[in-house]
Design a protein around this motif. Structure first.
Motif, PDB file in Angstrom:
ATOM      1  N   LEU A 134      39.706  71.334  55.692  1.00 47.22           N
ATOM      2  CA  LEU A 134      40.772  72.593  55.513  1.00 47.22           C
ATOM      3  C   LEU A 134      42.021  71.990  55.555  1.00 47.22           C
ATOM      4  O   LEU A 134      42.254  72.303  56.579  1.00 47.22           O
ATOM      5  N   VAL A 135      42.955  71.251  55.099  1.00 44.94           N
ATOM      6  CA  VAL A 135      43.939  69.983  55.371  1.00 44.94           C
ATOM      7  C   VAL A 135      45.590  70.767  54.750  1.00 44.94           C
ATOM      8  O   VAL A 135      45.415  71.292  53.436  1.00 44.94           O
ATOM      9  N   THR A 136      46.255  70.731  55.635  1.00 46.51           N
ATOM     10  CA  THR A 136      47.840  71.562  55.520  1.00 46.51           C
ATOM     11  C   THR A 136      48.389  70.905  55.278  1.00 46.51           C
ATOM     12  O   THR A 136      48.764  70.269  56.257  1.00 46.51           O
ATOM     13  N   PHE A 137      49.004  70.688  54.535  1.00 49.01           N
ATOM     14  CA  PHE A 137      50.833  69.949  54.108  1.00 49.01           C
ATOM     15  C   PHE A 137      51.903  70.980  54.110  1.00 49.01           C
ATOM     16  O   PHE A 137      51.774  71.886  53.191  1.00 49.01           O
ATOM     17  N   ARG A 138      52.762  69.962  54.637  1.00 47.81           N
ATOM     18  CA  ARG A 138      54.566  70.892  54.629  1.00 47.81           C
ATOM     19  C   ARG A 138      55.754  70.122  54.021  1.00 47.81           C
ATOM     20  O   ARG A 138      54.966  68.759  54.476  1.00 47.81           O
ATOM     21  N   ASN A 139      56.246  69.949  53.038  1.00 48.86           N
ATOM     22  CA  ASN A 139      57.062  68.994  53.017  1.00 48.86           C
ATOM     23  C   ASN A 139      57.925  68.258  53.849  1.00 48.86           C
ATOM     24  O   ASN A 139      58.572  69.575  54.936  1.00 48.86           O
ATOM     25  N   PRO A 140      58.079  66.789  53.855  1.00 52.84           N
ATOM     26  CA  PRO A 140      58.327  66.564  55.640  1.00 52.84           C
ATOM     27  C   PRO A 140      60.155  66.704  55.511  1.00 52.84           C
ATOM     28  O   PRO A 140      59.869  66.841  56.513  1.00 52.84           O
ATOM     29  N   LYS A 141      61.246  67.181  54.730  1.00 56.16           N
ATOM     30  CA  LYS A 141      62.063  68.013  55.609  1.00 56.16           C
ATOM     31  C   LYS A 141      62.187  68.939  56.856  1.00 56.16           C
ATOM     32  O   LYS A 141      62.271  68.955  57.541  1.00 56.16           O
TER      33      LYS A 141
END
Length: 301
Positions: A134-141
């Motif tokens: 389960l891969v969690t990502f968030r916007n880079p800023k």
């Protein structure tokens, strides 16, 4: 009891870091920077032969993308489905801890595991066993701003005098666990594999119950609507922050700061914003991950 031991270990690491010279807080392993208080080379070598299980629930995230949040949801899902209490808010697989691997080996399945490691550094046994990731990502800023505060609020990491000092290091990947964009590019290549589900911080903020249902479906776990609601209530940022003293001890204040989407606008200059825009376009423009991150919605003025 296990959770108490975990928070005690964290407090020891915290206290030890306060007396550690700044230039000794970080070490480099295979070209990537890591905190010496929580990681060491021996643990990295040990996890190469970690005994993964097909039933493991493995969360993967770049730092400050929602890893603690996602882990809490996974523990809630496992408890709802199997009545299995978390043995601890488990340290990431790359974190050093006394007898950790013996304890993990003794744990019944399904185990909830987590890591910040780059795709290429995840131990091979996880791929051999076809463990679902389960891969969690968030916007880079927002990730950059959150990581900046994580450095400055955390005695286990060096401090920065200002956001403007931190920003170039973030862009160059000279931060713990390496470059955000290196992580993103490689995950984008694997998004269509059936052992990988990507969820975003922003989507979880927008529809937490929907995200929990998506995670359950991915793992083939069946829980009731009522259980979904209960997990979502405990999984709000407000609830996690209020309980962080119990779950993470002294580290709670460091981990749970704002949990907002769009906080980057309070820090970025126009030039910095354009620099990230250009980097994002170069690395992820026109890609599936780029689309999932809804960059134009969350990262434009």
């Amino acid at each position: 009891m296990e959770n108490l031991k975990f928070t005690e270990e964290l407090k020891k690491a915290f206290d030890a870091a306060k007396n550690t010279p700044k230039d000794e807080l970080i070490f480099t392993y295979n070209g990537v920077m890591y905190p010496t208080s929580t990681c060491d080379i021996e643990t990295f070598q040990t996890i190469e032969t970690f005994e993964a299980r097909e039933e493991d629930l493995m969360m993967v995230a770049y730092p400050k993308c929602g890893s603690n949040w996602t882990m809490l949801l996974l523990h809630g899902i496992v408890y709802a489905a199997y009545k299995k209490e978390p043995s601890a808010i488990i340290p990431l697989i790359e974190f050093k801890a006394p007898d950790k691997f013996e304890k993990l080996k003794a744990q019944p399945s399904p185990r909830v595991l987590g890591t910040h490691l780059h795709y290429d550094n995840i131990p091979q046994p996880f791929f051999d066993k076809k463990v679902k990731l389960l891969v969690t990502f968030r916007n880079p800023k927002d990730t950059a701003v959150s990581l900046f505060h994580f450095y400055n609020n955390n005695p286990m990491l060096p401090t920065y005098n200002s956001w403007d000092d931190f920003f170039p290091d973030f862009m160059a990947g000279k931060v713990v666990w390496g470059s955000y964009f290196d992580h993103a590019v490689v995950w984008n290549k694997h998004l269509d594999e059936d052992t990988i589900l990507l969820v975003t911080f922003e989507d979880m903020k927008e529809d937490l119950e929907g995200s929990i249902k998506k995670i359950c479906k991915f793992y083939g776990i069946s829980i009731t609507e009522e259980q979904v609601k209960q997990i979502a209530e405990k999984g709000t940022f407000k609830s996690m922050k209020e309980n962080s003293g119990k779950t993470h001890g002294v580290f709670g204040k460091v981990i749970f700061r704002k949990g907002d989407v769009g906080d980057w606008k309070n820090y970025f200059s126009e030039a910095q914003s354009q620099e990230v825009d250009a980097k994002f376009e170069e690395c992820l423009g026109g890609t599936k991950l780029g689309e999932l991150l809804k960059y134009n919605v969350h990262c434009k003025w």
